[in-house]
Design an enzyme around this catalytic site. Structure first.
Site, PDB file in Angstrom:
ATOM      1  N   ALA A 182       1.002 137.013  -6.109  1.00 28.94           N
ATOM      2  CA  ALA A 182       0.722 135.864  -5.617  1.00 28.94           C
ATOM      3  C   ALA A 182       0.911 134.898  -6.411  1.00 28.94           C
ATOM      4  CB  ALA A 182      -0.772 135.986  -5.030  1.00 28.94           C
ATOM      5  N   HIS A 187       1.098 133.345 -13.129  1.00 23.98           N
ATOM      6  CA  HIS A 187       1.357 132.228 -13.481  1.00 23.98           C
ATOM      7  C   HIS A 187       2.273 132.404 -14.893  1.00 23.98           C
ATOM      8  CE1 HIS A 187      -2.253 130.332 -11.299  1.00 23.98           C
ATOM      9  NE2 HIS A 187      -1.370 130.625 -10.457  1.00 23.98           N
ATOM     10  N   ARG A 199       1.608 128.646   1.868  1.00 27.09           N
ATOM     11  CA  ARG A 199       0.862 127.486   1.120  1.00 27.09           C
ATOM     12  C   ARG A 199       1.019 126.099   1.385  1.00 27.09           C
ATOM     13  NH1 ARG A 199       2.720 127.033  -4.532  1.00 27.09           N
ATOM     14  NH2 ARG A 199       1.020 126.364  -5.878  1.00 27.09           N
ATOM     15  N   CYS A 218      -3.601 138.198  -6.492  1.00 24.75           N
ATOM     16  CA  CYS A 218      -3.066 139.162  -7.418  1.00 24.75           C
ATOM     17  C   CYS A 218      -1.864 138.520  -8.207  1.00 24.75           C
ATOM     18  CB  CYS A 218      -2.419 140.444  -6.725  1.00 24.75           C
ATOM     19  SG  CYS A 218      -1.035 140.064  -5.754  1.00 24.75           S
TER      20      CYS A 218
HETATM   21 FE1  CFM Z   1      -3.046 124.927  -9.849  1.00 26.72          FE
HETATM   22 FE2  CFM Z   1      -5.057 125.142  -8.272  1.00 26.72          FE
HETATM   23 FE3  CFM Z   1      -3.281 127.096  -8.620  1.00 26.72          FE
HETATM   24 FE4  CFM Z   1      -2.482 124.956  -7.255  1.00 26.72          FE
HETATM   25 FE5  CFM Z   1      -2.982 125.931  -5.037  1.00 26.72          FE
HETATM   26 FE6  CFM Z   1      -5.275 126.023  -5.944  1.00 26.72          FE
HETATM   27 FE7  CFM Z   1      -3.738 128.085  -5.975  1.00 26.72          FE
HETATM   28 MO1  CFM Z   1      -4.524 127.657  -3.682  1.00 26.72          MO
HETATM   29  S1  CFM Z   1      -3.781 123.595  -8.350  1.00 26.72           S
HETATM   30  S2  CFM Z   1      -1.400 125.945  -8.903  1.00 26.72           S
HETATM   31  S3  CFM Z   1      -1.577 124.452  -5.536  1.00 26.72           S
HETATM   32  S4  CFM Z   1      -4.791 126.399 -10.151  1.00 26.72           S
HETATM   33  S5  CFM Z   1      -4.695 125.394  -4.168  1.00 26.72           S
HETATM   34  S6  CFM Z   1      -6.878 125.070  -7.400  1.00 26.72           S
HETATM   35  S7  CFM Z   1      -5.639 128.405  -5.721  1.00 26.72           S
HETATM   36  S8  CFM Z   1      -2.229 127.859  -4.452  1.00 26.72           S
HETATM   37  S9  CFM Z   1      -2.996 129.292  -7.803  1.00 26.72           S
END
Ligand code: CFM
Length: 535
Positions: free
Chosen positions: A54, A187, A85, A51
């Site tokens: 997260a 993000h 994580r 979500c």
């Molecule tokens: Fe970038 Fe990723 Fe992500 Fe990531 Fe991660 Fe990820 Fe993630 Mo899991 S590199 S920041 S450190 S998009 S592994 S493939 S899914 S937490 S949001």
């Protein structure tokens, strides 16, 4: 049409078929290949997405070690506050300024029904008082969860109150879980507040001749430390990392670095672009996953700064790092060559890890992203063609102005053309499909059903994914490795990381325990019953 793709899609009813066929493609089939991404998951499908909260709290903010981050919401949401994580951090001191490490703590307002009915602001203030009393951090972040948005608690007002009361930086993040279609929205929300309220508030200039920030590196399993170590060996100063193992203390000064290096573009490209607009800092796309990619990325940095001494030092470091790993890499490659892999990760690793796999001669036959956007698949050039839908419009897109004090032009036009002529990815990245073989499968917003079907048909030797999808594959006899957390291993970045990765794969392939096990119900009837309801 791709047979494999159709074998999976044909099992859907017409309505779902119509939706999902836009998200799955066989590379090279289209002209050009176009994918639908960053749209709503079909209700009822078991997606692997997270979500918005997260993405904001868990991903971008979570690794900042010296900020207390309060999850304002029911305690269940606070699961994401808690070492889930593997983003590692250590308390440290820089120029006499300490950065504590709060990563192992869980801060939550633990909202109850009464707070939902009568409002949770009072409880939030109480939590801030408590956190200040116990830890007195210099930065405090508040992250909202779904009910907070639904009942309308004003977290921004509480943040202003805390700033006045304690003279600290307190930032409210309105990252309610339901916003957007996945963690990607989180993000973006985190990036917006970080550029508004943190970057540019410090004034400690870097001391080294060349300085960088590493963007989109979250120090999973110690990856960021490995990369920092290599850069330091080359004589490059790392001002701050966004955000693995990093600190509020350092991010404040990030606007004074010479260059931004972007590892995970999906989660942090907003900041890279805004720092260019506001401070004139250029960014280049790098990838420190895989030996060939590491060499290439380090050389890009040398070329960017165009300094012969730096370039020579980089070559020395590359040669030296290689000497340490070469023998082991040759051995591992001899064992792993020719294997096939499927990769299902969030928004950038399914691409980055293909480079590391190819160092061992392993080919990728299936790759998927949970929440990537079209540019992550097709490349940045596609950005102008992406239509913003209602879900994306929901997320604030901020624009920034040139900072009067700190804006500085970093490159002359001649330098820019020289860099582009050298093929350095200046403010650019290629999508995953550019690096994949014709006929391999790409699947967006992967789901459980399709995963099982693709595995049955394609039978890869290794299935990389996350904790939610790994066990079905593992118990069916596939070697399954987590690419989010590395299954307690790592680091996988850099030269040394590549060896650890290869060793983990070889270890897994050499002990195929699950493929020897037959489910008990395949030979002995385990459930006995009869149909009821009829006479
Ligand atoms: Fe970038 Fe990723 Fe992500 Fe990531 Fe991660 Fe990820 Fe993630 Mo899991 S590199 S920041 S450190 S998009 S592994 S493939 S899914 S937490 S949001």
């Amino acid at each position: 049409m791709s047979k494999v793709r159709d074998e999976v899609l044909d099992q859907y009813n017409a309505r779902i078929y119509k939706n999902r066929k836009e998200h799955i493609l066989s590379v090279g089939e289209g002209n050009p290949d176009i994918i639908t991404a960053n749209t709503r998951t079909i209700p009822g499908i078991i997606t692997q997405r997270g979500c918005c909260y997260a993405g904001c709290k868990g991903v971008v903010l979570g690794p900042i070690k010296d900020a207390v981050i309060i999850t304002h919401g029911p305690i269940g949401c606070a699961f994401y506050t808690w070492g889930t994580r593997r983003s590692k951090a250590q308390a440290d001191e820089r120029d006499g300024e300490k950065a504590d490490n709060y990563l192992e703590y869980c801060f939550s307002t633990d909202m109850q029904e009464t707070d939902i009915v009568f409002g949770g602001e009072k409880k939030l203030k109480q939590s801030i008082v408590e956190a200040m009393h116990l830890f007195s951090p210099s930065a405090l972040f508040i992250c909202s969860t779904c009910p907070v948005g639904l009942i309308g608690d004003d977290v921004q007002a509480v943040a202003r109150w805390a700033e006045e009361e304690y003279g600290i930086t307190c930032i409210g993040f309105s990252c309610e879980g339901y916003k957007g279609v996945s963690q990607s929205a989180g993000h973006h929300i985190a990036n917006n507040q970080v550029i508004k309220y943190i970057i540019g508030t410090g004034d400690k200039a870097p001391k080294g001749k060349y300085s960088v920030n590493i963007l989109g590196e979250y120090n999973i399993g110690g990856d960021g430390w490995e990369v920092e170590k290599i850069l330091k060996r080359c004589g490059i100063e790392v001002v701050s990392v966004f955000t693995g193992g990093s600190s509020f203390r350092d991010i404040k000064n990030s606007h004074l670095a010479d260059l931004n290096l972007v590892q995970c573009n999906r989660s942090i490209n907003y900041i890279a672009d805004m720092m260019f607009e506001k401070y004139g800092i250029e960014w280049i796309k790098i990838n420190f996953i895989g030996i060939e990619s590491c060499k290439e990325s380090l050389r890009y940095i040398g070329e960017y700064f165009d300094d012969e001494n730096l370039k020579a030092r980089i070559e020395e470091v590359i040669a030296d790092e290689l000497t340490d790993v070469l023998e082991e890499m040759i051995y591992l490659k001899s064992k792993l060559k020719g294997k096939t892999a499927a990769l299902y990760v969030g928004g950038s690793r399914s691409h980055h890890y293909q480079k590391l796999l190819s160092d061992f001669g392993i080919s990728t036959i299936l790759a998927g992203y949970e929440f990537a956007h079209r540019d992550d698949y097709e490349g940045r050039a596609v950005l102008p063609d992406i239509k913003t839908d209602a879900d994306s419009k929901n997320i604030e897109s901020i624009s920034v102005e040139k900072d009067e004090k700190y804006y500085k032009v970093r490159l002359t036009e001649e330098q820019r053309s020289r860099i582009l002529e050298k093929g350095i990815p200046l403010k650019d990245y290629k999508g995953m499909m550019n690096d994949m073989d014709k006929g391999s499968i790409i699947c967006d917003d992967l789901n459980h059903f399709e995963t099982e079907e693709f595995l049955k048909i394609l039978k890869p030797d290794i299935f990389f994914s996350g904790i939610k999808d790994k066990f079905v594959a593992q118990k069916s006899g596939f070697l399954s490795r987590q690419l989010h957390s590395y299954d307690y291993s790592g680091p996988y970045a850099g030269f040394r990381g590549a060896v650890i990765f290869g060793q983990d794969l070889l270890m897994g392939l050499s002990t195929p325990a699950w493929s020897y096990i037959r489910a008990p119900w395949k030979s002995i009837p385990c459930i006995e019953g009869s149909l009821g309801g009829e006479e």
